[in-house]
Write a protein that holds these residues in place. Structure first.
Motif, PDB file in Angstrom:
ATOM      1  N   LEU B 480       0.832  -1.202   0.000  1.00  0.00           N
ATOM      2  CA  LEU B 480       0.000   0.000   0.000  1.00  0.00           C
ATOM      3  C   LEU B 480       0.872   1.260   0.000  1.00  0.00           C
ATOM      4  O   LEU B 480       0.580   2.229  -0.714  1.00  0.00           O
ATOM      5  N   ALA B 481       1.943   1.235   0.815  1.00  0.00           N
ATOM      6  CA  ALA B 481       2.831   2.392   0.861  1.00  0.00           C
ATOM      7  C   ALA B 481       3.442   2.639  -0.514  1.00  0.00           C
ATOM      8  O   ALA B 481       3.573   3.792  -0.960  1.00  0.00           O
ATOM      9  N   ALA B 482       3.797   1.577  -1.202  1.00  0.00           N
ATOM     10  CA  ALA B 482       4.399   1.720  -2.527  1.00  0.00           C
ATOM     11  C   ALA B 482       3.395   2.327  -3.503  1.00  0.00           C
ATOM     12  O   ALA B 482       3.767   3.132  -4.368  1.00  0.00           O
ATOM     13  N   LEU B 483       2.118   1.961  -3.354  1.00  0.00           N
ATOM     14  CA  LEU B 483       1.097   2.552  -4.232  1.00  0.00           C
ATOM     15  C   LEU B 483       1.009   4.060  -4.025  1.00  0.00           C
ATOM     16  O   LEU B 483       0.843   4.823  -4.977  1.00  0.00           O
ATOM     17  N   VAL B 484       1.120   4.476  -2.760  1.00  0.00           N
ATOM     18  CA  VAL B 484       1.112   5.912  -2.469  1.00  0.00           C
ATOM     19  C   VAL B 484       2.314   6.567  -3.144  1.00  0.00           C
ATOM     20  O   VAL B 484       2.209   7.649  -3.721  1.00  0.00           O
ATOM     21  N   LEU B 485       3.450   5.896  -3.077  1.00  0.00           N
ATOM     22  CA  LEU B 485       4.650   6.444  -3.730  1.00  0.00           C
ATOM     23  C   LEU B 485       4.434   6.546  -5.239  1.00  0.00           C
ATOM     24  O   LEU B 485       4.864   7.510  -5.873  1.00  0.00           O
ATOM     25  N   PHE B 486       3.783   5.536  -5.821  1.00  0.00           N
ATOM     26  CA  PHE B 486       3.517   5.609  -7.257  1.00  0.00           C
ATOM     27  C   PHE B 486       2.657   6.831  -7.568  1.00  0.00           C
ATOM     28  O   PHE B 486       2.919   7.562  -8.537  1.00  0.00           O
ATOM     29  N   GLY B 487       1.638   7.061  -6.728  1.00  0.00           N
ATOM     30  CA  GLY B 487       0.817   8.267  -6.901  1.00  0.00           C
ATOM     31  C   GLY B 487       1.688   9.518  -6.844  1.00  0.00           C
ATOM     32  O   GLY B 487       1.534  10.447  -7.650  1.00  0.00           O
ATOM     33  N   SER B 488       2.641   9.527  -5.916  1.00  0.00           N
ATOM     34  CA  SER B 488       3.533  10.680  -5.808  1.00  0.00           C
ATOM     35  C   SER B 488       4.394  10.816  -7.055  1.00  0.00           C
ATOM     36  O   SER B 488       4.679  11.932  -7.509  1.00  0.00           O
ATOM     37  N   TYR B 489       4.812   9.679  -7.604  1.00  0.00           N
ATOM     38  CA  TYR B 489       5.638   9.715  -8.817  1.00  0.00           C
ATOM     39  C   TYR B 489       4.903  10.451  -9.930  1.00  0.00           C
ATOM     40  O   TYR B 489       5.461  11.337 -10.586  1.00  0.00           O
ATOM     41  N   VAL B 490       3.642  10.080 -10.137  1.00  0.00           N
ATOM     42  CA  VAL B 490       2.876  10.706 -11.218  1.00  0.00           C
ATOM     43  C   VAL B 490       2.695  12.205 -10.946  1.00  0.00           C
ATOM     44  O   VAL B 490       2.896  13.036 -11.834  1.00  0.00           O
ATOM     45  N   GLU B 491       2.364  12.538  -9.686  1.00  0.00           N
ATOM     46  CA  GLU B 491       2.153  13.959  -9.363  1.00  0.00           C
ATOM     47  C   GLU B 491       3.455  14.754  -9.500  1.00  0.00           C
ATOM     48  O   GLU B 491       3.462  15.873  -9.992  1.00  0.00           O
ATOM     49  N   GLU B 492       4.542  14.155  -9.051  1.00  0.00           N
ATOM     50  CA  GLU B 492       5.853  14.806  -9.171  1.00  0.00           C
ATOM     51  C   GLU B 492       6.213  15.032 -10.630  1.00  0.00           C
ATOM     52  O   GLU B 492       6.724  16.087 -11.010  1.00  0.00           O
ATOM     53  N   LEU B 493       5.960  14.003 -11.430  1.00  0.00           N
ATOM     54  CA  LEU B 493       6.284  14.088 -12.850  1.00  0.00           C
ATOM     55  C   LEU B 493       5.491  15.231 -13.484  1.00  0.00           C
ATOM     56  O   LEU B 493       6.025  16.029 -14.251  1.00  0.00           O
ATOM     57  N   ILE B 594      17.034   2.876 -13.182  1.00  0.00           N
ATOM     58  CA  ILE B 594      17.897   3.822 -13.891  1.00  0.00           C
ATOM     59  C   ILE B 594      17.993   3.450 -15.371  1.00  0.00           C
ATOM     60  O   ILE B 594      17.934   4.316 -16.249  1.00  0.00           O
ATOM     61  N   LEU B 595      18.083   2.150 -15.659  1.00  0.00           N
ATOM     62  CA  LEU B 595      18.133   1.725 -17.068  1.00  0.00           C
ATOM     63  C   LEU B 595      16.870   2.153 -17.820  1.00  0.00           C
ATOM     64  O   LEU B 595      16.941   2.682 -18.937  1.00  0.00           O
ATOM     65  N   VAL B 596      15.715   1.909 -17.207  1.00  0.00           N
ATOM     66  CA  VAL B 596      14.461   2.281 -17.870  1.00  0.00           C
ATOM     67  C   VAL B 596      14.410   3.786 -18.097  1.00  0.00           C
ATOM     68  O   VAL B 596      13.945   4.257 -19.139  1.00  0.00           O
ATOM     69  N   ALA B 597      14.915   4.542 -17.131  1.00  0.00           N
ATOM     70  CA  ALA B 597      14.881   6.000 -17.270  1.00  0.00           C
ATOM     71  C   ALA B 597      15.840   6.474 -18.361  1.00  0.00           C
ATOM     72  O   ALA B 597      15.548   7.420 -19.097  1.00  0.00           O
ATOM     73  N   VAL B 598      16.974   5.799 -18.479  1.00  0.00           N
ATOM     74  CA  VAL B 598      18.025   6.267 -19.389  1.00  0.00           C
ATOM     75  C   VAL B 598      17.738   5.890 -20.843  1.00  0.00           C
ATOM     76  O   VAL B 598      17.989   6.672 -21.759  1.00  0.00           O
ATOM     77  N   ILE B 599      17.206   4.685 -21.076  1.00  0.00           N
ATOM     78  CA  ILE B 599      16.975   4.241 -22.451  1.00  0.00           C
ATOM     79  C   ILE B 599      15.880   5.100 -23.084  1.00  0.00           C
ATOM     80  O   ILE B 599      14.751   5.136 -22.595  1.00  0.00           O
ATOM     81  N   GLY B 603      11.668   5.431 -20.992  1.00  0.00           N
ATOM     82  CA  GLY B 603      11.296   6.726 -20.443  1.00  0.00           C
ATOM     83  C   GLY B 603      10.194   6.719 -19.406  1.00  0.00           C
ATOM     84  O   GLY B 603       9.841   5.656 -18.862  1.00  0.00           O
ATOM     85  N   PRO B 604       9.626   7.902 -19.097  1.00  0.00           N
ATOM     86  CA  PRO B 604       8.751   8.061 -17.933  1.00  0.00           C
ATOM     87  C   PRO B 604       7.481   7.219 -17.945  1.00  0.00           C
ATOM     88  O   PRO B 604       7.024   6.796 -16.872  1.00  0.00           O
ATOM     89  N   VAL B 605       6.903   6.977 -19.124  1.00  0.00           N
ATOM     90  CA  VAL B 605       5.657   6.206 -19.154  1.00  0.00           C
ATOM     91  C   VAL B 605       5.942   4.733 -18.841  1.00  0.00           C
ATOM     92  O   VAL B 605       5.250   4.099 -18.035  1.00  0.00           O
TER      93      VAL B 605
END
Lengths: 692, 692
Positions: B480-493, B594-599, B603-605
């Motif tokens: 559940l905590a990780a899901l909240v973090l995922f929500g934060s990821y989208v909002e941060e992005l 990091i690999l997913v972000a760099v390639i 990217g972000p999606v």
């Protein structure tokens, strides 16, 4: 879709591919004649083969009856609550799926003793008889699928119009998939309950060898190879083939501007690959070399022929390219998408081979871990299965990315169809496994000479690898086909909602909690589906164990070789147990989808998440299970070749434990996920107009 | 966020909750004094306890050194490529996570011999000493987390302003999570390598009992209980707690209109529950009854106190409700969200208990399956683990749906924080497990009387169930905590992209192939992460096996009891092996993100898909693994109680195999998934401004 010019392409393209299918069927009958011409061996061999044949037939007949009841219920539901074409499509799909399984099994039991007999003459001969037995099934399955879909579509189109005809194909897909779940589960439970039961008492308690005629469960075990690995696999691949074909048609209609050519294209790919498969079969029958390389050469040959012929066919069908999702794609784009499917076949075969063949590190690692006991063997095997998920999933990701870039969702569908078009030759390899397995059994039970056993053992080892390798193919293609179905679900939902005059504002975004909940629910399905399947094997195997123990205690003469065990009793018990135990897991996916659709707090968005969730975890669980199972099996064989103490050593005992755990993993639970993830997606598409 | 009035609430609310944290710490020190007052037993007991203590300290010191090197590298990267507050936040998080583990271990080794000694007097006394030992860790972990986040936020706010301060909390979260992955893995590999190694040679080859002093690996085994179950668990829950607190703050800032109160609220929930935990601790120390019911009563008491106090606190903080994602929510809405978290704690505890306690069907089914051998034991255990995923995931889905309906993403965050606020009392139960385990070990090694062993065995059995139960809690809350973090990821992005003046048009829809690919890549991570972890245990255990065999062969006097084994050698070997083997799996999640972000093609999606994919499969794999492990363990205990032939029977041998397979499942691979899925999400948030 109703342009007169387009109509011509549709007619001639589909007609040509159906002609290819008929040619394939013709070759299959030719091969049957060739097989029947070879000798079925001596009296004893014929007797054993006959017993296996009888048991398999008895099982399949009962399975057909059980499944028929369920099929009739669903047919009536579709007939009264959905529409007549869909209901009849369902019936046809169900019938063909059953027929594919039935035929696969019949051919295999015809071939087994003949392979043993051929092994007394020459290994190459034995290889060819076994392969031809498999090839009959391969050609029949593919031909049947092309003809069933093509002819049904033709008639439905004339009777209810093209739109309705395409929709009713979903009924055919459901029939094929649902029956295939039952066949996979029923056959899988049968084969592994018999196998585990025979091993637990026979090998471990009574110290008998594999296929020892004194083991009362030994005929049941050999029957299992046929009803599980042959009939189950044939129904499974028939289903994936038909579903991919139908899925591609559906995506073509929903997303491609020039729909007629988009509908014809998957038929053409399928038709061409029948010719490719025939070339592969010729290669085995007239080529020479080591068994494994001959068989792999046949796959390469088929793929090459298909790759060459796809080029002119694609350019012929789409001379000016085609508009997909608002963007013009060249014929070369589509050709590349089809190539990706062919390449994926090769990639998956190579990767699965690495993780399950005894020539490589993973299997050898499990063998080494067996030295420190049962537990370390199990841990190593489980770890190998999980490692084995990485590369296939990575390549599936790349294939999705590339084929989508080439031609959108239709590009993915084309890649899947191209991958599935290889099914003819791939099933030939797969069915080779149980045939050689049976041939070995007959050799042992008939007390044939050492050289014969050595020959059948060698073929059996090759067959094991082929079985493992084709499982990787079946799962990867099933996952991709299911993704295409998910795409169809969304497009169908859109079409349905907008046809009611409402705006389509469903969001399948990960930021929507309903999607996450759907992913969880869907992700759960493979876990509990396989849990129920394994429980089912456990229960059915328990019944076998009790019966074998009873016979050995009541008739001490059996172990001394003075009394013949009651093989039929065991066959009978497994038959009943397998059919009883398959019902709950098989109905689970149906129940999940309908519940999610019916509960008002969930609905279409959650259902979308469910579909993807099932595909994602299903792919991992299936690959992990089948890879672990294959690796455990070959780790045992590797030790039996004399490594780490060889047969009878503590390491061997540990490896037998791993092999036994691997049995329901690789032959029941894991492969049953393939049709299951498609049933989930097809049912979802089907119920859109009922519940949403 | 900078309103002067709001500032007051912020100050006083946070201040009050920090006072609660300090009260908690005060109680912890009081408990330490109480524990120290009780007698550590006779010379021999003190000696053994001292050896365990020494081994644990030596391991943790080396672990701290190893991890420090990695932490310093990451600190420098953050310092130079990110920003200073984040870098210092990272350092603080890493330090506290290490400290939490260290303290947990220290207290446990202080308590173990005292529990044994208390058991010579009265069972209730022993129960209390063991529980108080756990309670110290519980209170310290929670107090530390509240203080660290609160004080860091306070200082950062004054130095770099509120916005930056909130962002730099992500650094703290990363520090806590990353170190916790290492601690979980290092400790988990240590404890299971020692355990498996000790069992394989000691129990199976040499026929020794558990904790027999003649087994050279027995001290290492007892050290493992402390560094794995105590230190690892403490670091893990500290991390989940801190991350939930930070995640809730982040979601509050990003989605709630009245941000100050939204920031204060999670602190208040945490502070109140410290008081609840203290009530629970009093309940154990002054109540009476059966061990299991006393402990469960304490959890109920804590939850009740929290539930009562949450009501006025919520109304005080949000007197007029609050606007969340454009919709006004009443204080009662928020209160209900927090209640969901408390209820989830109870639900997960009850469900996990059902699947892992020997009083219910699942464990008894495994025990029965052991009768037919090793393989059926394994199959049954694997199936139980998979079945056990259904209910927790179902309830998590319901919790998400309800809390989202009450207060959007913030509602989910509040539910998670409320669930985590129970960590104080839950860790008390969890740390109880290894303490009683050690106490039993000391009783055996000191040759204490039968009644003492019976008392410690009873507590040990309760401790086993508590350990299993709290694992369910740790995983559900981590998911559940990780899901909240995922929500934060989208909002941060979103915030990041729009702050650059660009429109935010990323789609995380399932219809986007990139999202599907992300789900596949993310879904893969738990599978190969656990595969690497199990391999690591296998390799480290192999080293122990070789050393134990060497000692037993070189010194035959050991088995005759005339020679003392070189315990230190085993401790040393496991220490080195565990630290060496933890590196690769621990760095895997970092590398993936990091690999997913760099390639550029990903990217972000795709990364968004990766985050959710990891959570989805991670949850299933973790629950399945820990449940199987717990069930196998107790199935063995159930047989040892005299069922199915009892100790020494073939069923028992099979059950030992299951228990051994379960060891890395439940104590290494499974629980390490908790921090791993959070590391993935936190790193993703952190790298947004660097790569996107």
């Amino acid at each position: 879709m109703t342009l007169p010019l387009a109509f011509d392409i549709l007619q001639s393209g589909v007609r040509l591919s159906l002609i290819c299918a008929v040619i394939g069927l013709g070759c299959a009958f030719l091969l049957i004649a060739v097989i029947l011409r070879s000798s079925p061996g001596n009296e004893r061999m014929r007797q054993i083969s006959g017993a296996v044949q009888e048991g398999a037939k008895a099982y399949l007949n009962r399975q057909v009856m059980t499944i028929s009841v369920i099929a009739v219920v669903i047919f009536l539901l579709l007939f009264f609550f959905k529409d007549h074409p869909t209901a009849f499509g369902f019936l046809l799909g169900a019938f063909c799926s059953l027929a594919a399984g039935y035929i696969g099994m019949r051919i295999a039991v015809l071939a087994n003793a003949r392979v043993t007999q051929a092994a007394t003459q020459a290994r190459t001969r034995a290889l060819r008889v076994a392969f031809n037995g498999g090839a009959v099934t391969g050609l029949l399955v593919v031909g049947l699928a092309l003809l069933a879909v093509g002819i049904f579509y033709h008639f439905a189109r004339n009777m209810v119009g093209p739109d309705m005809a395409v929709r009713s194909l979903i009924g055919l897909a459901l029939g094929a998939s649902l029956i295939s779940v039952f066949a996979r589960l029923g056959g899988g439970i049968y084969t592994k309950a018999a196998d585990v039961g025979a091993d637990l008492v026979g090998k471990i308690e009574a110290g008998l060898e594999e296929d020892d005629p004194r083991n009362p469960a030994t005929i049941a075990d050999n029957v299992g190879d046929n009803v599980g690995d042959c009939a189950g696999m044939a129904a499974d691949v028939f289903e994936t083939y038909a579903v991919s074909l139908i899925g591609t048609i559906l995506v073509g209609v929903l997303t491609v501007a020039n729909a007629p050519a988009a509908i014809v294209y998957p038929f053409v790919l399928g038709g061409i690959s029948v010719l490719g498969a025939i070339c592969g079969i010729l290669f085995v029958n007239f080529g020479g070399g080591k068994p494994a390389s001959v068989l792999m050469g046949a796959v390469g040959m088929s793929a090459l022929v298909s790759a060459i012929l796809f080029w002119p066919a694609t350019h012929q069908l789409f001379p000016n390219g085609v508009e997909i999702a608002g963007k013009l794609r060249s014929p070369t784009d589509l050709y590349y998408a089809s190539l990706i499917g062919l390449i994926m076949t090769g990639v998956v075969v190579v990767i699965t081979n690495y993780y399950t063949s005894m020539r490589y590190r993973p299997v050898q690692k499990i063998a080494r871990a067996s030295e420190t006991g049962h537990a370390t063997n199990i841990i190593a095997g489980l770890a190998v299965g999980q490692h084995a998920t990485a590369l296939p999933v990575g390549f599936i990701g790349i294939a999705i990315l590339l084929s989508y870039n080439f031609a959108g969702l239709y590009g993915i569908a084309v890649a899947v169809m191209a991958m599935l078009s290889m099914a003819g030759i791939i099933i030939s390899l797969d069915a080779f496994g149980p045939i050689t397995d049976n041939a070995g059994g007959i050799a042992v039970m008939s007390n044939l000479g050492k050289e014969v056993r050595a020959a059948t053992d060698e073929l059996d080892a090759v067959g094991n690898t082929m079985k493992a390798v084709t499982k990787g193919y079946a799962i990867a293609s099933a996952g991709l086909a299911a993704l295409v179905l998910f795409g169809s679900y969304v497009e169908e939902l859109k079409a349905h909602i907008t046809s009611n005059g409402q705006p389509f504002n469903f969001q399948f975004s990960l930021t929507e909690p309903k999607v996450i909940i759907g992913l969880f629910i869907g992700g759960l399905l493979p876990f509990i589906f396989t849990a129920f399947s394994m429980d089912a094997v456990g229960k059915a195997a328990g019944a076998v164990v009790r019966e074998v123990r009873r016979q050995l205690q009541a008739h001490p003469g059996i172990l001394q070789g003075t009394e013949t065990p009651e093989y039929g009793k065991c066959v009978d018990i497994v038959t009943k147990a397998a059919l009883r135990e398959m019902i709950v897991p098989a109905l689970l996916p149906l129940a999940f989808v309908i519940l999610v659709a019916v509960i008002p707090q969930l609905g279409p968005v959650v259902l979308g998440g469910v579909l993807v969730g099932t595909i994602v975890t299903g792919l991992f669980v299936a690959i992990a299970m089948t890879s672990s199972g294959g690796a455990w099996d070959n780790a045992k064989k590797f030790i039996e070749e004399g490594n780490y103490g060889g047969k009878g050593s503590p390491a061997h005992a540990a490896a037998v434990t791993g092999d036994t755990v691997g049995d329901p993993y690789k032959d029941t639970a894991g492969p049953a996920i393939n049709p299951m993830i498609k049933v989930v997606n097809i049912v979802a598409i089907l119920i859109i107009p009922i519940f949403f």
